[in-house]
Each structure stands twice: as C-alpha cells, then as structure tokens.
Design an enzyme around this catalytic site. Sequence first.
Site, PDB file in Angstrom:
ATOM      1  N   LYS A  89     -12.792  -1.172   6.548  1.00 37.98           N
ATOM      2  CA  LYS A  89     -11.921  -2.075   7.361  1.00 37.98           C
ATOM      3  C   LYS A  89     -12.415  -1.984   8.646  1.00 37.98           C
ATOM      4  O   LYS A  89     -12.586  -3.038   9.335  1.00 37.98           O
ATOM      5  CB  LYS A  89     -10.462  -2.001   6.991  1.00 37.98           C
ATOM      6  CG  LYS A  89     -10.127  -2.360   5.783  1.00 37.98           C
ATOM      7  CD  LYS A  89      -8.596  -1.968   5.256  1.00 37.98           C
ATOM      8  CE  LYS A  89      -8.661  -2.509   3.719  1.00 37.98           C
ATOM      9  NZ  LYS A  89      -7.812  -1.625   2.853  1.00 37.98           N
TER      10      LYS A  89
ATOM     11  N   TRP B 192       0.756  -0.979   0.090  1.00 35.01           N
ATOM     12  CA  TRP B 192       0.137  -0.072   0.032  1.00 35.01           C
ATOM     13  C   TRP B 192       0.800   1.282   0.109  1.00 35.01           C
ATOM     14  O   TRP B 192       0.495   2.367  -0.673  1.00 35.01           O
ATOM     15  CB  TRP B 192      -1.262  -0.064   1.140  1.00 35.01           C
ATOM     16  CG  TRP B 192      -2.261  -1.060   0.711  1.00 35.01           C
ATOM     17  CD1 TRP B 192      -2.148  -2.110   1.675  1.00 35.01           C
ATOM     18  CD2 TRP B 192      -3.168  -1.146  -0.312  1.00 35.01           C
ATOM     19  NE1 TRP B 192      -3.559  -2.724   1.115  1.00 35.01           N
ATOM     20  CE2 TRP B 192      -4.135  -2.216  -0.100  1.00 35.01           C
ATOM     21  CE3 TRP B 192      -3.333  -0.075  -1.144  1.00 35.01           C
ATOM     22  CZ2 TRP B 192      -4.893  -2.364  -0.918  1.00 35.01           C
ATOM     23  CZ3 TRP B 192      -4.399  -0.598  -2.048  1.00 35.01           C
ATOM     24  CH2 TRP B 192      -5.008  -1.498  -2.049  1.00 35.01           C
TER      25      TRP B 192
ATOM     26  N   ASP C  68      -1.625   6.957   6.432  1.00 32.75           N
ATOM     27  CA  ASP C  68      -2.718   5.887   6.067  1.00 32.75           C
ATOM     28  C   ASP C  68      -2.966   5.110   6.784  1.00 32.75           C
ATOM     29  O   ASP C  68      -2.143   4.116   7.263  1.00 32.75           O
ATOM     30  CB  ASP C  68      -2.334   5.318   4.723  1.00 32.75           C
ATOM     31  CG  ASP C  68      -3.115   4.270   4.249  1.00 32.75           C
ATOM     32  OD1 ASP C  68      -4.101   3.911   4.732  1.00 32.75           O
ATOM     33  OD2 ASP C  68      -2.737   3.635   3.048  1.00 32.75           O
TER      34      ASP C  68
HETATM   35  C1  LIG Z   1      -7.353  -1.296   1.814  1.00 28.19           C
HETATM   36  C2  LIG Z   1      -6.038  -0.323   1.934  1.00 28.19           C
HETATM   37  C3  LIG Z   1      -5.972   0.518   1.015  1.00 28.19           C
HETATM   38  C4  LIG Z   1      -7.125   1.016   0.029  1.00 28.19           C
HETATM   39  O1  LIG Z   1      -8.116   1.327   0.162  1.00 28.19           O
HETATM   40  P1  LIG Z   1      -9.243   1.399  -0.739  1.00 28.19           P
HETATM   41  O2  LIG Z   1     -10.357   2.264   0.208  1.00 28.19           O
HETATM   42  O3  LIG Z   1      -9.563   0.311  -1.241  1.00 28.19           O
HETATM   43  O4  LIG Z   1      -8.778   2.573  -1.769  1.00 28.19           O
HETATM   44  C5  LIG Z   1      -5.111   1.696   1.105  1.00 28.19           C
HETATM   45  N1  LIG Z   1      -3.952   1.621   2.205  1.00 28.19           N
HETATM   46  C6  LIG Z   1      -4.294   0.731   3.257  1.00 28.19           C
HETATM   47  C7  LIG Z   1      -3.275   0.624   4.294  1.00 28.19           C
HETATM   48  C8  LIG Z   1      -5.181  -0.604   3.027  1.00 28.19           C
HETATM   49  O5  LIG Z   1      -5.264  -1.517   3.867  1.00 28.19           O
END
Ligand SMILES: *Cc1c(COP(=O)(O)O)cnc(C)c1O
Length: 360
Positions: free
Chosen positions: A195, A103, A171
């Site tokens: 999540k 990511w 993030d």
């Molecule tokens: C799932 C995830 C993403 C991508 O997220 P989307 O909402 O599907 O764009 C980005 N960073 C991390 C750490 C993730 O777990």
Amino acid sequence: MKNMSVYNFAAGPAMLPASVINQIKSDLPSFNDSGMSVMEISHRSDLFEKIINEAKTNLLELLNLSDDYEVLFLQGGATTQFAAIPMNIAKTKHIGLVDTGHWSIRAQEEAKRAGIKVDTIASSKTDQYHNIPNVKQPQQDLDYIHLTTNNTIEGTAYNKLPNLTTPLVLDVSSNFLAQSYQFKNVDVIYGGAQKNIGIAGLTIVAVRKDLITENDLPGMWNFQILSKKNSMLNTPPVFAIYTANLVLKWLKNLGGVAEIEKRNRQKSGLLYDFLDNSKLFNNPVKKDSRSLTNIVFSTGNDELDNKFIEQAKENNLVNLKGHRLVGGMRASLYNAMPYEGAEALVDFLEKFERDNWRTK
Ligand SMILES: *Cc1c(COP(=O)(O)O)cnc(C)c1O
C-alpha cells in the site's frame, strides 16, 4: 501502450513514486554493474545483504524507532501476522482488540484461530464504523491491545494513539509512514508493503527485541529464528525488499514522515473540503476520525456512483470504485500520489457535480 498520465487511486497494490519506477527501470538489466538484474541475484550475495540491511536502517530511522526494535521482512501479508504476532508475543494468550471494522475483525478471527482469547475493548460498530472509538484503559490483564491505525475500507484513522499502560500492537498497513505517531509503549508495528512501501509479497514487522524469546513455533512463524537469520530462513522476496528500500530512500530524501504527512494533509484536505461543500457527494466519516490515505465518498445513488466511476476512468482517474463491502467510491491518496493527482480528481468531481447534481 500504457497511458502515462493515469492517476491510480487503488487501495493496494497501489501506485509507486515515479522516480522509483524509473530507478527500477534503469537498474533492471544490470544491478550495480553486476551484469544481473536484482530479480536474479542471490539473497546470500553481498549485493543483497547491503540492500536488506540498508532497508532495515532506513525503516527504523523513518519510524523514529531505536534499535530496541528488530525489523523482520516476511511474506504472507499482514493477514499472516494477525496470527503470527499473538503466537509469538502474547505470553498469556489473552489480548484486547479495538474493533474499527473489517481488518480489525480479520485480525480478531485469526488470533482466535491461533488459540488466543480476544476481548473487544472498544468498538464503533454501532456507528457503522464511521468514527474511531475512544480507547480507555481496560481493567483486565492483557498481553497487548491490537489496534488498526488506519481503516482502509471505512476511511477512518487514529490521528493520535491512545495513551495506555497496556502495550499496543499496530496494524499500520494502509498508513505505514504516511503520518507520524508517537510510538510509546508499542510492542509491534506491522503491515504489508503493497500500500505505501512498495509491492506485494513483502510484510514488514518491527517488534521490540525483548519480546523475541525462545518458543517452539515452526521456523517460518518463529520471530526468534527469523530474527537470528536476518529474515532469511528461506529465500526472501528479494525484488520486493529492493523496491521497499528504494521507496524508503525516496521518502528520506523528501524530508521523511513529517514532510510527507504535511503533503498528505494537503492532498486529502483538498478532497475533504470539496466533499464538505458538495451538493452531490458525501463522506460519512466523523471529522476527527478521517483518514489521510483512504477517502470514501458516494452520491447515495448506486447508478450515479457507477456513472462517476466509469467517466472518471475515461478521464484517466482509475480504480476509484469503493470496496465491495461499503460500495460507493474510495480514493486512496498514499505517499506516492502527487498533489496534482488529488487536484485532477477534485476538478473532475466538480465537473461531474455540475453536470449531474439535478439528477440525484
Ligand atoms: C490490506 C490490509 C490488510 C491485509 O493485508 P495483506 O497484506 O493483503 O494480508 C490488513 N490490514 C489492513 C489495515 C489493510 O489495509
């Protein structure tokens, strides 16, 4: 018929608290006696205005952030923010990045596409991302450093943020409100809701207000316009924001982030303890870099891994297959996973090990 006793270990979209599902169920035909479901109400209604403002307040309170931060409820996932954040706040178009795996690399690619210069200032690539790198203060001038607090695929996490003079952009998609951090010198905290805070379709961005300045980006990417419109430049994902607010209220009632962190440490600790003592299963992550929310493990034998995933499913332990990039298994133990779910998983792992360790 849905089997009600399934434990869902998916990495995202992921399980919701049972009480939130029940609340949605009872609200569904008529939200707040309006005679309409929350999926049908106008985003311009008082009913929704109250939800979105409550969600904002609840989020700031749970993150322990002052109102120096604006909360934006957006669409397009964390993936959109990989580019939107630098476009809005990287004033010199030069940022640093901590490379902790998949990511973080996606964040780098998207920032570059947006015309941003990205320097990798730390990386654990040579260790196959089995640990999180130590981040030292870089010498060059950078607008900020992008850091992924929890690495969903690799199963690693920062348990403490690096203490730097350059601000951080975080993030937090896969450990949003799962553990406490000292958000000192942090410009932005962002992540998808699917999540740990609800359902897909909503991305949450908490950004320092003094960074929201006039710019000529198109409206849907423009933090100043989005902020002025209280995240309602266009129709927002009403149902997803409503669900997020239910999850935030659930977390507050439970005792907030400190309490859920304690529970997350108990759940993941149970699984890590088993893995540390297992003759069959192995977790490749360095101990001080372990994630509380995504635990990766394998037998080292693809056939046996697949057999485990199949049999686990027959035992109502679902979505344990690891990400296709790393294989093996992954158990996501987000906030909504009860302790009993982790216990059921460990019980089954023990049984599987007893039946299979000789065949490895
Ligand atoms: C799932 C995830 C993403 C991508 O997220 P989307 O909402 O599907 O764009 C980005 N960073 C991390 C750490 C993730 O777990």
